[in-house]
Design a protein around this motif. Structure first.
Motif, PDB file in Angstrom:
ATOM      1  N   GLY A 102     -11.627 -32.939 -14.065  1.00  0.00           N
ATOM      2  CA  GLY A 102     -10.427 -32.372 -13.478  1.00  0.00           C
ATOM      3  C   GLY A 102     -10.149 -30.940 -13.860  1.00  0.00           C
ATOM      4  O   GLY A 102      -9.024 -30.453 -13.658  1.00  0.00           O
ATOM      5  N   GLN A 103     -11.124 -30.227 -14.376  1.00  0.00           N
ATOM      6  CA  GLN A 103     -10.926 -28.831 -14.758  1.00  0.00           C
ATOM      7  C   GLN A 103     -11.418 -27.911 -13.641  1.00  0.00           C
ATOM      8  O   GLN A 103     -12.247 -28.294 -12.817  1.00  0.00           O
ATOM      9  CB  GLN A 103     -11.681 -28.530 -16.056  1.00  0.00           C
ATOM     10  N   ARG A 104     -10.924 -26.699 -13.656  1.00  0.00           N
ATOM     11  CA  ARG A 104     -11.307 -25.739 -12.627  1.00  0.00           C
ATOM     12  C   ARG A 104     -12.708 -25.212 -12.896  1.00  0.00           C
ATOM     13  O   ARG A 104     -13.039 -24.861 -14.026  1.00  0.00           O
ATOM     14  CB  ARG A 104     -10.327 -24.573 -12.590  1.00  0.00           C
ATOM     15  N   VAL A 105     -13.530 -25.192 -11.864  1.00  0.00           N
ATOM     16  CA  VAL A 105     -14.876 -24.644 -11.979  1.00  0.00           C
ATOM     17  C   VAL A 105     -14.819 -23.176 -11.591  1.00  0.00           C
ATOM     18  O   VAL A 105     -14.460 -22.856 -10.445  1.00  0.00           O
ATOM     19  CB  VAL A 105     -15.874 -25.400 -11.080  1.00  0.00           C
ATOM     20  N   PRO A 106     -15.150 -22.251 -12.503  1.00  0.00           N
ATOM     21  CA  PRO A 106     -15.056 -20.835 -12.162  1.00  0.00           C
ATOM     22  C   PRO A 106     -16.072 -20.428 -11.101  1.00  0.00           C
ATOM     23  O   PRO A 106     -17.116 -21.073 -10.930  1.00  0.00           O
ATOM     24  CB  PRO A 106     -15.341 -20.129 -13.498  1.00  0.00           C
ATOM     25  N   GLU A 107     -15.741 -19.362 -10.386  1.00  0.00           N
ATOM     26  CA  GLU A 107     -16.665 -18.833  -9.388  1.00  0.00           C
ATOM     27  C   GLU A 107     -17.923 -18.316 -10.082  1.00  0.00           C
ATOM     28  O   GLU A 107     -17.839 -17.604 -11.087  1.00  0.00           O
ATOM     29  CB  GLU A 107     -16.011 -17.686  -8.611  1.00  0.00           C
ATOM     30  N   PRO A 108     -19.114 -18.670  -9.578  1.00  0.00           N
ATOM     31  CA  PRO A 108     -20.348 -18.161 -10.191  1.00  0.00           C
ATOM     32  C   PRO A 108     -20.422 -16.643 -10.097  1.00  0.00           C
ATOM     33  O   PRO A 108     -20.045 -16.047  -9.087  1.00  0.00           O
ATOM     34  CB  PRO A 108     -21.462 -18.826  -9.369  1.00  0.00           C
ATOM     35  N   VAL A 109     -20.925 -16.038 -11.166  1.00  0.00           N
ATOM     36  CA  VAL A 109     -21.062 -14.585 -11.228  1.00  0.00           C
ATOM     37  C   VAL A 109     -22.485 -14.248 -11.648  1.00  0.00           C
ATOM     38  O   VAL A 109     -22.904 -14.566 -12.759  1.00  0.00           O
ATOM     39  CB  VAL A 109     -20.060 -13.961 -12.225  1.00  0.00           C
ATOM     40  N   GLY A 110     -23.244 -13.615 -10.758  1.00  0.00           N
ATOM     41  CA  GLY A 110     -24.605 -13.199 -11.107  1.00  0.00           C
ATOM     42  C   GLY A 110     -25.535 -14.383 -11.299  1.00  0.00           C
ATOM     43  O   GLY A 110     -25.198 -15.540 -11.041  1.00  0.00           O
ATOM     44  N   GLY A 111     -26.748 -14.091 -11.738  1.00  0.00           N
ATOM     45  CA  GLY A 111     -27.717 -15.148 -12.010  1.00  0.00           C
ATOM     46  C   GLY A 111     -29.086 -14.945 -11.405  1.00  0.00           C
ATOM     47  O   GLY A 111     -30.093 -15.176 -12.067  1.00  0.00           O
ATOM     48  N   PRO A 112     -29.195 -14.540 -10.108  1.00  0.00           N
ATOM     49  CA  PRO A 112     -30.522 -14.369  -9.511  1.00  0.00           C
ATOM     50  C   PRO A 112     -31.376 -13.394 -10.307  1.00  0.00           C
ATOM     51  O   PRO A 112     -30.892 -12.388 -10.822  1.00  0.00           O
ATOM     52  CB  PRO A 112     -30.201 -13.824  -8.109  1.00  0.00           C
ATOM     53  N   GLY A 113     -32.652 -13.707 -10.393  1.00  0.00           N
ATOM     54  CA  GLY A 113     -33.582 -12.909 -11.170  1.00  0.00           C
ATOM     55  C   GLY A 113     -33.975 -13.556 -12.470  1.00  0.00           C
ATOM     56  O   GLY A 113     -34.970 -13.174 -13.093  1.00  0.00           O
ATOM     57  N   ARG A 114     -33.224 -14.586 -12.914  1.00  0.00           N
ATOM     58  CA  ARG A 114     -33.572 -15.284 -14.151  1.00  0.00           C
ATOM     59  C   ARG A 114     -34.918 -15.979 -14.018  1.00  0.00           C
ATOM     60  O   ARG A 114     -35.346 -16.364 -12.928  1.00  0.00           O
ATOM     61  CB  ARG A 114     -32.499 -16.319 -14.502  1.00  0.00           C
ATOM     62  N   VAL A 115     -35.577 -16.179 -15.149  1.00  0.00           N
ATOM     63  CA  VAL A 115     -36.890 -16.817 -15.196  1.00  0.00           C
ATOM     64  C   VAL A 115     -36.817 -18.009 -16.140  1.00  0.00           C
ATOM     65  O   VAL A 115     -36.234 -17.912 -17.228  1.00  0.00           O
ATOM     66  CB  VAL A 115     -37.974 -15.831 -15.665  1.00  0.00           C
ATOM     67  N   PHE A 116     -37.366 -19.132 -15.711  1.00  0.00           N
ATOM     68  CA  PHE A 116     -37.462 -20.329 -16.549  1.00  0.00           C
ATOM     69  C   PHE A 116     -38.909 -20.518 -16.973  1.00  0.00           C
ATOM     70  O   PHE A 116     -39.828 -20.421 -16.150  1.00  0.00           O
ATOM     71  CB  PHE A 116     -36.996 -21.561 -15.766  1.00  0.00           C
ATOM     72  N   VAL A 117     -39.125 -20.794 -18.261  1.00  0.00           N
ATOM     73  CA  VAL A 117     -40.476 -20.995 -18.789  1.00  0.00           C
ATOM     74  C   VAL A 117     -40.486 -22.258 -19.651  1.00  0.00           C
ATOM     75  O   VAL A 117     -39.730 -22.345 -20.626  1.00  0.00           O
ATOM     76  CB  VAL A 117     -40.953 -19.790 -19.623  1.00  0.00           C
ATOM     77  N   ALA A 118     -41.310 -23.230 -19.284  1.00  0.00           N
ATOM     78  CA  ALA A 118     -41.604 -24.378 -20.143  1.00  0.00           C
ATOM     79  C   ALA A 118     -42.821 -24.005 -20.987  1.00  0.00           C
ATOM     80  O   ALA A 118     -43.944 -23.973 -20.468  1.00  0.00           O
ATOM     81  CB  ALA A 118     -41.868 -25.629 -19.311  1.00  0.00           C
ATOM     82  N   GLU A 119     -42.611 -23.702 -22.254  1.00  0.00           N
ATOM     83  CA  GLU A 119     -43.622 -23.027 -23.057  1.00  0.00           C
ATOM     84  C   GLU A 119     -44.961 -23.755 -23.083  1.00  0.00           C
ATOM     85  O   GLU A 119     -46.027 -23.122 -22.925  1.00  0.00           O
ATOM     86  CB  GLU A 119     -43.123 -22.844 -24.503  1.00  0.00           C
ATOM     87  N   ASN A 120     -44.950 -25.061 -23.282  1.00  0.00           N
ATOM     88  CA  ASN A 120     -46.211 -25.797 -23.406  1.00  0.00           C
ATOM     89  C   ASN A 120     -46.976 -25.829 -22.087  1.00  0.00           C
ATOM     90  O   ASN A 120     -48.186 -25.563 -22.038  1.00  0.00           O
ATOM     91  CB  ASN A 120     -45.951 -27.218 -23.922  1.00  0.00           C
ATOM     92  N   TYR A 121     -46.282 -26.113 -20.984  1.00  0.00           N
ATOM     93  CA  TYR A 121     -46.965 -26.186 -19.691  1.00  0.00           C
ATOM     94  C   TYR A 121     -47.353 -24.806 -19.172  1.00  0.00           C
ATOM     95  O   TYR A 121     -48.380 -24.655 -18.503  1.00  0.00           O
ATOM     96  CB  TYR A 121     -46.092 -26.909 -18.679  1.00  0.00           C
TER      97      TYR A 121
END
Length: 475
Positions: free
Chosen positions: A279-298
C-alpha cells in the motif's frame, strides 16, 4: 543466498519437493511459515513452478500473505507453451510459427514444412517425469525425430509443439522485464539485449544491457494489459532475419537478471512490487537505461568460448515495412491501448511508438546508450558490503570444475572400450617385435573389411562429447 548478511531467516520448503499439480504440501508449509512470522508477509515466487503452485492456493493464503492477484490460474496459462501460442495469435503478438501435431505423421510433415531443424517443446514442461531423457526443449534435425518425440507424448504428460527455428546471432536475443499493478498498469518496465549467454547462444544471460526498444516494450506492455497481469514478468524475444521481435518465452516471475532494471534511485521490479502490495506509493522511475548486468561465473565461461561484445555497442534494428493487412490491423488498435503507461515505462518513454501486428514488426532503430550512462555495472554475486555469497559461489564454481575435471580424467583412463583396450595392448607389444614383421591389429579389433585406422576412429567416436546445437534452449 543463505550466507547473505541481509537474510534474517530461511524457511525450509515442502519435504516432498514442489509439485504444482498437488500444491497441498506447499499450502501446509506456507501456513506454518506464516504462523512463525506472526504477521502478513509479501510472497514472491522466484521460479515458474512456484508461481503456478502459489496461484492455485492463493485464496487459502489470503490474510497470511500479500500476493499479486492473478486471475484464472494465469501463471499456468502463460507458462503453457500451447496456450501462449494461442494468446499470441489472438492478440497479434509476433511468435515463432508453431504447429501442434495430432499424430506422428503430422509431426513428421510439420517438421518438413517448417524447415529442418525445428524446435520441439513440450507444452507443460513441469509435467515431464524425471530421469526419462525427455527435455523441455529439443532441436530436431529429422522428420523421424519429430515423429519419435510425438510418440512419447503420453509419457511427457502434455502435447508436443513444433516451432520454426530462429537462428541465434549478434543482436538477436532480447528480454523484457516489468512490474505491474492491477489491470496490467506498469510500475517499472524495461527492455534489454542479451550480449553473452551460457551455454553460448542457447542459455541464460551471462551479460545483458538495458537498451530501450519500442517494439519489444510495446509487445510486453500490450500483453500485460490484455492479460490484466499483476506482479513481475520476464519475457524472452528473438529477432528473426526480417527484424521482427518474436516472443519465445513467458516467465510469470522475476528473471535472473531482474536487478539490471534498477533506476537511478535504486528502485527495481521486486522493490516496486513490495511497495505496491504493502500500500505504499511507488515513485516514478528515473533513469536506468545503459546499465549492464554481469553474472561473473557464466560471463567468464561465455567469454572464453565466444567473442566478447563491443563496449556500448548498439546495432541498428532493421526496419521492415508492414504488409497491407498488417497495417490495417494495426490501425484498428486505439492509441491508448497501443501505449498503456508510456510515461511510466522506466525505459524509453515511447513504448507505443512502434506497433507489432500480423507477425510483422515496425521498429525504429535501437538507440545508442548515452556516454554518460555507460559502464554502470550490476554484478550478480559480488557486493563490497556483503561478500560471503560471492565467496560461496566461487567455491562452488571451482568445486564443480574440479569435479568435472576429475570425472573426465577417470573416464579417459578407465572408460576405454574393450576393443580399444585390445588394440592398445597390441600396439604396446609391437616394439618387442623389432626386426620382425610389423604386427597387425588383432582380428577382433578391426572387423572384416574395416578401413585402415578404423580402431582409432571407433575409439574417438565413442569417447567424444556431442556438441550442443546452435539453437534456442529456454529454461
Amino acid at each position: 543466498m543463505g550466507r547473505s548478511r541481509y537474510l534474517r531467516a530461511a524457511h525450509p520448503g515442502p519435504s516432498g519437493g514442489l509439485d504444482p499439480e498437488r500444491p497441498e504440501e506447499l499450502l501446509e508449509c506456507l501456513t506454518g511459515v506464516a504462523e512463525r512470522i506472526g504477521r502478513p508477509a509479501v510472497l514472491i515466487a522466484m521460479d515458474d513452478l512456484s508461481a503456478i503452485a502459489v496461484s492455485r492456493i492463493a485464496p487459502m493464503l489470503e490474510g497470511r500473505f500479500r500476493i499479486p492477484h492473478q486471475p484464472d490460474g494465469l501463471p499456468a496459462r502463460v507458462a503453457d507453451k500451447a496456450e501462449l501460442s494461442r494468446l499470441c495469435a489472438r492478440w497479434e503478438i509476433p511468435h515463432p510459427e508453431t504447429v501442434i501435431p495430432a499424430s506422428g505423421a503430422e509431426a513428421a510433415e510439420a517438421a518438413w514444412r517448417l524447415g529442418l531443424p525445428v524446435v520441439a517443446k513440450w507444452s507443460r514442461p513441469w509435467l515431464l517425469p524425471a530421469g526419462d531423457g525427455l527435455r523441455s526443449t529439443t532441436l530436431v534435425h529429422t522428420a523421424a525425430e519429430a515423429r519419435g518425440l510425438y510418440e512419447r507424448s503420453a509419457e511427457a504428460g502434455s502435447p508436443l509443439l513444433l516451432q520454426r527455428f530462429l537462428p541465434a546471432g549478434p543482436d538477436t536475443d532480447w528480454f523484457f522485464h516489468g512490474c505491474f499493478t492491477r489491470d496490467g498498469h506498469p510500475l517499472l518496465v524495461g527492455s534489454g539485449r542479451k550480449e553473452l549467454s551460457w551455454p553460448v547462444r542457447t542459455g541464460l544471460t551471462a551479460m545483458g544491457r538495458w537498451l530501450p526498444d519500442p517494439a519489444v516494450e510495446e509487445a510486453g506492455l500490450r500483453l500485460a494489459r490484455r492479460l490484466g497481469y499483476q506482479g513481475i514478468l520476464d519475457l524472452d524475444f528473438r529477432r528473426d532475419e526480417r527484424g521482427c521481435f518474436r516472443l519465445v518465452d513467458f516467465n510469470p516471475r522475476p528473471g535472473a537478471q531482474f536487478r539490471l532494471f534498477t533506476d537511478g534511485a535504486g528502485l527495481d521490479v521486486v522493490q516496486a512490487l513490495y511497495l505496491d502490495l504493502t500500500g505504499q506509493r511507488v515513485p516514478e522511475p528515473v533513469g536506468g537505461p545503459g546499465r549492464v548486468f554481469v553474472a561473473e561465473n557464466y560471463a567468464l565461461l561465455a567469454g572464453l568460448r565466444g567473442p566478447l561484445p563491443q563496449r556500448g555497442s548498439a546495432a541498428p534494428t532493421p526496419t521492415v515495412p508492414p504488409a497491407p493487412a498488417a497495417a490495417a490491423a494495426a490501425a484498428t488498435i486505439p492509441a491508448q491501448e497501443a501505449a498503456p503507461g508510456a510515461g511510466r515505462s522506466g525505459g524509453s518513454g515511447v513504448a507505443g511508438a512502434a506497433g507489432v501486428a500480423g507477425g510483422v514488426a515496425r521498429p525504429g532503430p535501437v538507440r545508442a546508450v548515452p556516454v554518460a550512462e555507460r559502464g554502470r555495472v550490476e554484478l550478480a554475486w559480488f557486493a563490497a558490503d556483503d561478500v560471503l555469497p560471492f565467496l560461496a559461489m566461487v567455491a562452488a564454481f571451482l568445486g564443480r570444475g574440479a569435479g568435472k575435471g576429475a570425472r573426465g580424467a577417470w573416464n579417459t583412463l578407465s572408460g576405454v572400450p574393450a576393443r580399444g583396450r585390445r588394440t592398445a595392448r597390441a600396439v604396446a607389444r609391437a616394439p618387442r617385435q623389432r626386426g620382425g614383421p610389423e604386427l597387425a591389429a588383432p582380428p577382433d579389433a578391426q572387423g572384416p573389411g574395416a578401413p585402415p585406422g578404423a580402431a582409432e576412429q571407433t575409439g574417438t567416436a565413442e569417447t567424444a562429447e556431442t556438441a550442443e546445437p546452435d539453437g534456442l534452449v529456454t529454461r
